[in-house]
Design an enzyme around this catalytic site. Structure first.
Site, PDB file in Angstrom:
ATOM      1  N   ALA A 127       0.861  -1.173   0.000  1.00 54.38           N
ATOM      2  CA  ALA A 127       0.000   0.000   0.000  1.00 54.38           C
ATOM      3  C   ALA A 127       0.902   1.229   0.000  1.00 54.38           C
ATOM      4  O   ALA A 127       2.042   1.175   0.472  1.00 54.38           O
ATOM      5  CB  ALA A 127      -0.892  -0.021   1.235  1.00 54.38           C
TER       6      ALA A 127
ATOM      7  N   GLY B 166       0.627  -4.962   0.913  1.00 49.74           N
ATOM      8  CA  GLY B 166      -0.583  -5.041   0.098  1.00 49.74           C
ATOM      9  C   GLY B 166      -0.334  -5.686  -1.258  1.00 49.74           C
ATOM     10  O   GLY B 166      -1.257  -6.230  -1.867  1.00 49.74           O
TER      11      GLY B 166
ATOM     12  N   GLU C 133      -0.544  -9.313  -0.600  1.00 54.16           N
ATOM     13  CA  GLU C 133      -1.961  -9.588  -0.299  1.00 54.16           C
ATOM     14  C   GLU C 133      -2.811  -9.566  -1.571  1.00 54.16           C
ATOM     15  O   GLU C 133      -3.722 -10.379  -1.734  1.00 54.16           O
ATOM     16  CB  GLU C 133      -2.461  -8.558   0.731  1.00 54.16           C
ATOM     17  CG  GLU C 133      -1.753  -8.731   2.071  1.00 54.16           C
ATOM     18  CD  GLU C 133      -1.992  -7.557   3.022  1.00 54.16           C
ATOM     19  OE1 GLU C 133      -1.644  -6.409   2.663  1.00 54.16           O
ATOM     20  OE2 GLU C 133      -2.523  -7.779   4.113  1.00 54.16           O
TER      21      GLU C 133
ATOM     22  N   GLU D  68       4.871  -4.828   7.006  1.00 56.92           N
ATOM     23  CA  GLU D  68       4.141  -3.736   7.671  1.00 56.92           C
ATOM     24  C   GLU D  68       4.620  -3.531   9.099  1.00 56.92           C
ATOM     25  O   GLU D  68       4.547  -2.434   9.641  1.00 56.92           O
ATOM     26  CB  GLU D  68       2.633  -4.022   7.669  1.00 56.92           C
ATOM     27  CG  GLU D  68       1.975  -3.999   6.295  1.00 56.92           C
ATOM     28  CD  GLU D  68       1.929  -5.353   5.604  1.00 56.92           C
ATOM     29  OE1 GLU D  68       2.739  -6.240   5.965  1.00 56.92           O
ATOM     30  OE2 GLU D  68       1.094  -5.521   4.696  1.00 56.92           O
TER      31      GLU D  68
HETATM   32  N1  CAA Z   1       4.561   3.194  -0.804  1.00 56.80           N
HETATM   33  C1  CAA Z   1       4.930   4.337  -1.409  1.00 56.80           C
HETATM   34  N2  CAA Z   1       6.068   4.455  -2.129  1.00 56.80           N
HETATM   35  C2  CAA Z   1       6.837   3.375  -2.267  1.00 56.80           C
HETATM   36  C3  CAA Z   1       6.513   2.142  -1.668  1.00 56.80           C
HETATM   37  C4  CAA Z   1       5.292   2.071  -0.922  1.00 56.80           C
HETATM   38  N3  CAA Z   1       4.856   0.943  -0.360  1.00 56.80           N
HETATM   39  N4  CAA Z   1       7.491   1.251  -1.954  1.00 56.80           N
HETATM   40  C5  CAA Z   1       8.386   1.907  -2.709  1.00 56.80           C
HETATM   41  N5  CAA Z   1       8.008   3.181  -2.888  1.00 56.80           N
HETATM   42  C6  CAA Z   1       8.699   4.228  -3.635  1.00 56.80           C
HETATM   43  C7  CAA Z   1       9.902   4.753  -2.864  1.00 56.80           C
HETATM   44  O1  CAA Z   1       9.509   5.719  -1.905  1.00 56.80           O
HETATM   45  C8  CAA Z   1      10.714   5.338  -3.979  1.00 56.80           C
HETATM   46  O2  CAA Z   1      10.181   6.594  -4.366  1.00 56.80           O
HETATM   47  P1  CAA Z   1      11.098   7.919  -4.368  1.00 56.80           P
HETATM   48  O3  CAA Z   1      12.119   7.648  -5.440  1.00 56.80           O
HETATM   49  O4  CAA Z   1      10.150   9.018  -4.715  1.00 56.80           O
HETATM   50  O5  CAA Z   1      11.721   8.028  -3.024  1.00 56.80           O
HETATM   51  C9  CAA Z   1      10.469   4.384  -5.143  1.00 56.80           C
HETATM   52  O6  CAA Z   1       9.246   3.701  -4.819  1.00 56.80           O
HETATM   53  C10 CAA Z   1      11.562   3.346  -5.310  1.00 56.80           C
HETATM   54  O7  CAA Z   1      11.717   2.708  -4.058  1.00 56.80           O
HETATM   55  P2  CAA Z   1      13.153   2.516  -3.357  1.00 56.80           P
HETATM   56  O8  CAA Z   1      14.071   3.655  -3.705  1.00 56.80           O
HETATM   57  O9  CAA Z   1      12.905   2.285  -1.885  1.00 56.80           O
HETATM   58  O10 CAA Z   1      13.670   1.191  -4.090  1.00 56.80           O
HETATM   59  P3  CAA Z   1      14.671   0.096  -3.515  1.00 56.80           P
HETATM   60  O11 CAA Z   1      14.972  -0.781  -4.669  1.00 56.80           O
HETATM   61  O12 CAA Z   1      15.787   0.730  -2.796  1.00 56.80           O
HETATM   62  O13 CAA Z   1      13.814  -0.716  -2.416  1.00 56.80           O
HETATM   63  C11 CAA Z   1      11.854  -1.875  -1.562  1.00 56.80           C
HETATM   64  C12 CAA Z   1      12.704  -1.478  -2.808  1.00 56.80           C
HETATM   65  C13 CAA Z   1      12.630  -2.858  -0.689  1.00 56.80           C
HETATM   66  C14 CAA Z   1      10.594  -2.535  -2.101  1.00 56.80           C
HETATM   67  C15 CAA Z   1      11.507  -0.597  -0.748  1.00 56.80           C
HETATM   68  O14 CAA Z   1      10.991   0.380  -1.642  1.00 56.80           O
HETATM   69  C16 CAA Z   1      10.510  -0.832   0.336  1.00 56.80           C
HETATM   70  O15 CAA Z   1      10.869  -1.351   1.372  1.00 56.80           O
HETATM   71  N6  CAA Z   1       9.246  -0.419   0.111  1.00 56.80           N
HETATM   72  C17 CAA Z   1       8.198  -0.486   1.134  1.00 56.80           C
HETATM   73  C18 CAA Z   1       7.689  -1.900   1.342  1.00 56.80           C
HETATM   74  C19 CAA Z   1       6.627  -1.917   2.416  1.00 56.80           C
HETATM   75  O16 CAA Z   1       6.867  -1.588   3.559  1.00 56.80           O
HETATM   76  N7  CAA Z   1       5.411  -2.340   2.038  1.00 56.80           N
HETATM   77  C20 CAA Z   1       4.282  -2.416   2.958  1.00 56.80           C
HETATM   78  C21 CAA Z   1       3.431  -1.161   2.828  1.00 56.80           C
HETATM   79  S1  CAA Z   1       2.125  -1.088   4.049  1.00 56.80           S
HETATM   80  C22 CAA Z   1       0.884  -2.084   3.478  1.00 56.80           C
HETATM   81  O17 CAA Z   1       0.990  -2.694   2.426  1.00 56.80           O
HETATM   82  C23 CAA Z   1      -0.362  -2.190   4.341  1.00 56.80           C
HETATM   83  C24 CAA Z   1      -1.321  -3.237   3.957  1.00 56.80           C
HETATM   84  O18 CAA Z   1      -1.192  -4.415   4.277  1.00 56.80           O
HETATM   85  C25 CAA Z   1      -2.557  -2.875   3.261  1.00 56.80           C
END
Ligand code: CAA
Length: 258
Positions: free
Chosen positions: A65, A109, A112, A132
């Protein structure tokens, strides 16, 4: 109305839906989820579509998400809007078969969403996770429920409590994905599987989907009864006559969804 965060193509009875927010690794925001729900509903209603494939990019199916969208929300905001509920219900409600073709990250998400599909074909670079917990929250659209049913308590607890990622091989061993293929062959494999499904009687494929899904909702006794009755009901279709005649006449069946 045109889509902005997804790309939808229909090819030979298969509707391919590609998540398309490359700058955010396909993070699921309100717009994307609304568009996805609409595309799924339209695919369900479109007589030309017999199977659906949901995919992302080579780098990410979806990284979860959208954290930027959620970060300032309050309890009242998410509770009163029932965040993600209507849209994800629309995805899970589709009665035609849906294959998730997962390359790269399927996190939070994203994992999921893949689990809302009927089965997952993974590229060898796929990574699944419910991170998360690292954000001070927990999974909210199936990560503690569908994941536990898919891979069991031990691994589901591990994934949800530590936030670690699972690679494609571990995911296949654990039963989360049905097949792994080299990343460059992911779409060929997924579209091939979808074409195979599209050739069957759609009454039968929809019945299979409903029956397998029923196994998650009921007791074995009730599930077996449901399965038996649906099996019996398929004998009322022309496709049953056609399928069995074709077998005996040593020819390919021509199913007409009747
Ligand atoms: N939400 C918003 N933006 C996201 C995102 C997310 N879940 N995941 C990645 N992005 C964005 C980053 O912010 C980045 O944008 P900017 O360049 O503007 O900063 C862009 O995508 C590229 O991401 P990274 O630079 O972080 O890429 P990376 O290769 O270094 O890392 C990754 C990749 C390991 C997937 C890392 O992006 C990450 O950890 N993302 C978050 C994963 C996460 O925590 N997901 C759970 C979300 S909560 C949820 O899903 C709730 C639910 O159950 C409903």
């Amino acid at each position: 109305m045109a889509y902005e965060t997804i790309i939808v193509e229909i090819e030979d009875h298969v509707c391919l839906i590609r998540l398309n927010r490359p700058d955010a690794l396909n993070a699921l925001n309100d717009q994307l989820l609304k568009e996805l729900a609409r595309a799924m509903t339209e695919a369900q209603a479109n007589d030309k579509v017999r199977c659906i494939v949901l995919t992302g990019s080579d780098k990410a199916f979806a990284a979860g998400a959208d954290i930027k969208m959620m970060s300032e929300k309050s309890f009242t905001d998410v509770f009163t809007s029932d965040l993600f509920t209507d849209e994800t219900a629309a995805v899970a409600r589709v009665r035609k078969p849906v294959i998730a073709a997962v390359g790269g990250y399927a996190l939070g998400g994203g994992c999921e969403l893949a689990m809302m599909c009927d089965f997952i074909i993974a590229a060898d670079n796929a990574k699944f996770g419910q991170p998360e917990i690292n954000l001070g929250v927990m999974a909210g659209i199936g990560g503690t429920q569908r994941l536990t049913r898919a891979i069991g308590k031990a691994k589901a607890m591990d994934m949800n409590l530590t936030g670690r990622f699972m690679d494609a091989e571990e995911a296949e061993r654990a039963g989360l994905v049905s097949r792994i293929v080299p990343a460059k062959e992911l779409m060929k494999e997924a579209m091939g599987a979808a074409q195979k499904i599209a050739e069957k009687s759609m009454i039968a494929t929809m019945a299979v989907k409903e029956s397998v899904n029923r196994s998650f909702e009921t007791t074995l006794r009730e599930g077996l009864l449901f399965e038996r009755r649906v099996f019996h009901s398929l004998f009322a279709t022309e496709d049953q006559k056609e399928g069995m005649s074709a077998f005996m006449e040593k020819r390919e069946p021509q199913f007409r969804d009747r």
